[in-house]
Every structure is written in structure tokens, then in C-alpha cells.
Scaffold this motif. Structure first.
Motif, PDB file in Angstrom:
ATOM      1  N   VAL A 148     -40.530  -4.261 -40.657  1.00 34.90           N
ATOM      2  CA  VAL A 148     -41.420  -3.972 -39.536  1.00 34.90           C
ATOM      3  C   VAL A 148     -42.717  -4.739 -39.753  1.00 34.90           C
ATOM      4  CG1 VAL A 148     -40.429  -1.683 -39.138  1.00 34.90           C
ATOM      5  CG2 VAL A 148     -42.382  -1.929 -40.687  1.00 34.90           C
ATOM      6  N   ARG A 154     -43.392  -1.413 -36.297  1.00 39.92           N
ATOM      7  CA  ARG A 154     -42.175  -1.526 -35.487  1.00 39.92           C
ATOM      8  C   ARG A 154     -41.422  -2.804 -35.847  1.00 39.92           C
ATOM      9  NH1 ARG A 154     -42.861   1.344 -29.994  1.00 39.92           N
ATOM     10  NH2 ARG A 154     -44.805   2.514 -30.197  1.00 39.92           N
ATOM     11  N   SER A 310     -46.327   3.596 -37.196  1.00 44.67           N
ATOM     12  CA  SER A 310     -46.096   3.176 -35.808  1.00 44.67           C
ATOM     13  C   SER A 310     -46.965   3.948 -34.818  1.00 44.67           C
ATOM     14  CB  SER A 310     -44.616   3.281 -35.396  1.00 44.67           C
ATOM     15  OG  SER A 310     -44.253   4.606 -35.067  1.00 44.67           O
TER      16      SER A 310
END
Length: 424
Positions: A148, A154, A310
């Protein structure tokens, strides 16, 4: 006491019976936030404790190596048909013993030792069996790992595409064990098609949300779908492999005789019961409530200064980086357990600490939603977590004890499948 009662066990082996009762009471008395756990219904408990455990059934329905399968074939076929209906697939195998063998079956069906495979790195939220170094999948295959971005927490699908183009993997895994955001199955499918890879969607954590229409489905995008049957699906500890009819034969052969012998028929029965429950309209309400609770809890934690990987969640799972709280994930998780709030310590992306002493904790809302807790309770839960984390940093056991008492008082109003505080 345990429900259904365990009177025969209590008579035959009182020592073990006391341990079972103690575990049941522990589950009743704690707010269980481990993202991979849930409470099964009493019907699932009863199914897994039947005489089906007595029967050995190597092979598949109509093609067994032992006689006396007239009933077992019907049990397994019932589970298969329910799986196909709930998830909208052409083929289902309900025999894998757990999620890891289910994933291994995908390797055995579509790759050879030494082939290149690609999956999410474990520290970023992937699973051991997606090619991590300590797993057989990382030792027997050539693993390529994606992660990520540090800024967003993400998956960067452009990075995934570049890696796939450069390494041309035979298998690409999407999904994992600590992913708080929606998985973009169409984007992964496009990348897999471009490099002629088999796409495997590991939906172990979100299977119940998919069944309840609270998360997009990989059906029609992933060639193979693997899942455990507990977690959000609220079944027993087992697994399934779902696919199109095209891949069914190769996957069945990989499960048996490729990886295992006879299926656990009592578990298959429990899976059938859980799938029957998942097909009911009220299960959709449950799945949506799981997500609503997670979002409400994430927002309440954010308001108390917790840093969420996130920035939040789209599903049942929340991953917290405790660096700014001045405490590691392990001592925080242990203190929360003493306070009646059960979760697990967990690495976070780009974690500078070691895996057994990481910076984060992972939690999920599947179990507490089964108990009946609603989104209005989440700010109180966030307050307790905040108090305990602060108390742990200050070694303030008195505060931890007070929270534990408050937790017990709240949970006394929420029944638990499998245990009753009152003797019938």
C-alpha cells in the motif's frame, strides 16, 4: 451454562467440561473484537456436534472410496448447492479444512513449484499463503509482493499493474487479513487478464459481507474465490473454494487427492447450516449492521486521536497505528484483554517495530454485531479503548479494572449464542 448442554461430557470428562464452560463464559463476558472471530448460531453448534463426525468420506458425492455414503452425499451436496446459490457461482468445493489449504489448492491447480506468483505483502495486510517468505507458498514459488502507499494506506493499482507486467505471475492474489477498505475486484481482474494470470480472490474476512450484499462480489471477475467459513459468514471453522464450472475439476482434484483425505462431515453440515442462515433476508441486515458498527467505531476512535490505517474502514475491520499513543500494540492488546475487550496486536504498513512487538492493533465488529450491539454503542466502546490504552501507558491497573466491570455490566444485557448465564 453451555448451550446446547454438555451433560454427557461433564459426566465423562469433568476436567475438560469445566474448560469448555470456562471458555464459553469468557466469550460471554468480553467484547470480542478479533476481526477473524464470531459467534455461530446454536444450530451450527448442534450440527458440528453430530454423529456425522463418525463417517469417513474420501472422494466426492457419488464418487467415494468407502461405502455407506448415502446420507453424507446428500449433506455435502446440500452445502454445495447452498454455497452456489448464496454467492452466485457455478462450482463450489466445501471440503477444505481451513483457509490455508484452500489457497494451497489454487497453487496446486494452476501453478508449478518455482512459478512466479503475486500477492499482497504480509506487513501491508496480506496473508501468509499469498507468497510470504515463512510460508510454503513463499518457499516453493517465486513470490512478488505488492503493498500500500504510505500516504493513503491503500493499494496502488498502478504499482500492481507494473509488477504484473514485469514479472508475469501465474497467479495473482487479491484480498488479505488486515485490509480495511473495499477490494477493487474489477481492476485486479483487468490486470490479471492483461498478463494471462489466474486471479484468486481470498475473501475469508469479507465472505459474510459479500453474502449479505454489504461488499462488492468478486464473482465474474476472479477465476477462483477462496474463503473460510467462520469470520463474517458465521459458520464453523472450515473453508470453501468457489469458481466457474471451467475451473471446478482442477480445483476438486487439487483438494482431493492433491492435498487432503476425507472431509470433516460434521463441519460440512455446519457450513450448510450457516449458508442456509446467510440466504435469509435478516442476514443482509446483519451484514450491513457490521459495516455500520465498524464505521461508527472508526469515527469515534478518530475523534479520540487514534490514527487509523487508510483513515477509516469500508468493511468490518479497523487497523490502528498506536505510535502517537506512546504504546506498542502488544501491551495495548494485553491491557485491553484484561479490561474485557479482546483484539489482537498487528503490524501496520511500514511498521518500524518487529512483528511480535508491532505498532498496531486490529479489530473488527462481526462478533459484537452478532451479540446485538448497535452503532449507538460504538462511542462508548471507543471511550473504553481510549481509557485502557492511556491507562496501559501509565500502568494504571485500577482504571483497567473499572473498565472491565463496566464491560461486564453492558454485556449482561446482550445474549450470546452458545452460552446462557442462567441454568434452564
Amino acid at each position: 451454562m453451555h448451550q446446547p448442554p454438555i451433560s454427557q461430557l461433564s459426566s465423562a470428562d469433568p476436567e475438560l467440561a469445566r474448560l469448555v464452560e470456562a471458555e464459553a463464559e469468557r466469550q460471554y463476558a468480553k467484547i470480542r473484537l478479533i476481526a477473524s472471530e464470531n459467534y455461530v448460531s446454536q444450530a451450527v453448534l448442534e450440527a458440528t456436534g453430530t454423529v456425522l463426525t463418525n463417517k469417513y468420506s474420501e472422494g466426492y458425492a457419488g464418487r467415494r472410496y468407502y461405502e455407506g455414503q448415502q446420507v453424507i452425499d446428500k449433506v455435502e451436496t446440500l452445502a454445495i448447492e447452498r454455497a452456489k446459490a448464496v454467492f452466485g457461482v457455478e462450482h463450489a468445493n466445501v471440503q477444505p479444512y481451513s483457509g490455508s489449504p484452500a489457497n494451497l489448492a489454487a497453487y496446486l491447480a494452476f501453478a508449478k513449484p518455482g512459478d512466479t506468483v503475486m500477492g499482497m505483502a504480509l506487513p501491508a495486510g496480506g496473508h501468509l499463503t499469498h507468497g510470504w517468505s515463512v510460508s510454503a507458498t513463499g518457499k516453493w514459488f517465486n513470490p512478488v509482493r505488492y503493498g500500500v502507499t504510505k500516504e493513503t494506506g491503500r493499494v496502488d493499482l498502478d504499482e500492481v499493474r507494473d509488477l504484473a507486467r514485469n514479472h508475469r505471475p501465474k497467479l495473482i492474489f487479491c484480498g488479505g487479513t488486515a485490509i480495511p477498505r473495499t477490494i477493487d475486484f474489477p481492476a485486479f481482474a483487468e490486470i490479471a487478464r492483461e498478463v494471462d494470470a489466474v486471479l484468486v480472490a481470498d475473501i475469508a474476512h469479507i465472505a459474510g459481507l459479500i453474502a449479505g450484499r454489504a461488499h462488492p462480489s468478486p464473482v465474474g471477475y476472479a477465476d477462483v474465490i477462496t474463503t473460510t467459513t467462520h469470520k463474517t459468514l458465521r459458520g464453523p471453522r472450515g473453508a470453501m473454494i468457489l469458481s466457474s464450472a471451467e475451473h471446478g475439476k482442477a480445483l476438486d482434484k487439487a483438494v482431493f487427492p492433491g492435498l487432503q483425505g476425507g472431509p470433516h462431515n460434521h463441519t460440512t453440515a455446519g457450513i450448510a447450516v450457516a449458508l442456509g442462515e446467510a440466504a435469509k433476508p435478516e442476514f443482509r441486515n446483519y451484514a450491513q449492521a457490521v459495516v455500520d458498527n465498524a464505521k461508527a467505531l472508526a469515527e469515534a476512535l478518530r475523534e479520540r486521536g487514534f490514527e487509523l490505517v487508510s483513515g477509516g474502514t469500508d468493511n468490518h475491520l479497523i487497523l490502528i497505528d498506536l505510535t502517537n499513543k506512546g504504546i506498542g500494540g502488544k501491551p495495548a492488546a494485553q491491557a485491553l484483554d484484561r479490561a474485557g475487550i479482546e483484539l489482537n496486536y498487528n503490524t501496520v504498513p511500514f511498521d518500524p517495530r518487529k512483528p511480535f512487538d508491532p505498532s498496531g492493533v486490529r479489530l473488527g465488529t462481526a462478533s459484537i454485531t452478532t451479540r446485538g450491539l448497535e452503532a449507538t454503542r460504538m462511542p462508548r466502546l471507543a471511550e473504553w479503548i481510549d481509557r485502557v490504552v492511556g491507562a496501559a501507558a501509565e500502568q494504571d491497573e485500577a482504571t483497567i479494572d473499572r473498565v472491565a466491570a463496566e464491560v461486564r455490566e453492558l454485556l449482561a444485557t446482550y445474549p450470546m449464542p452458545g452460552w446462557s448465564a442462567h441454568t434452564p
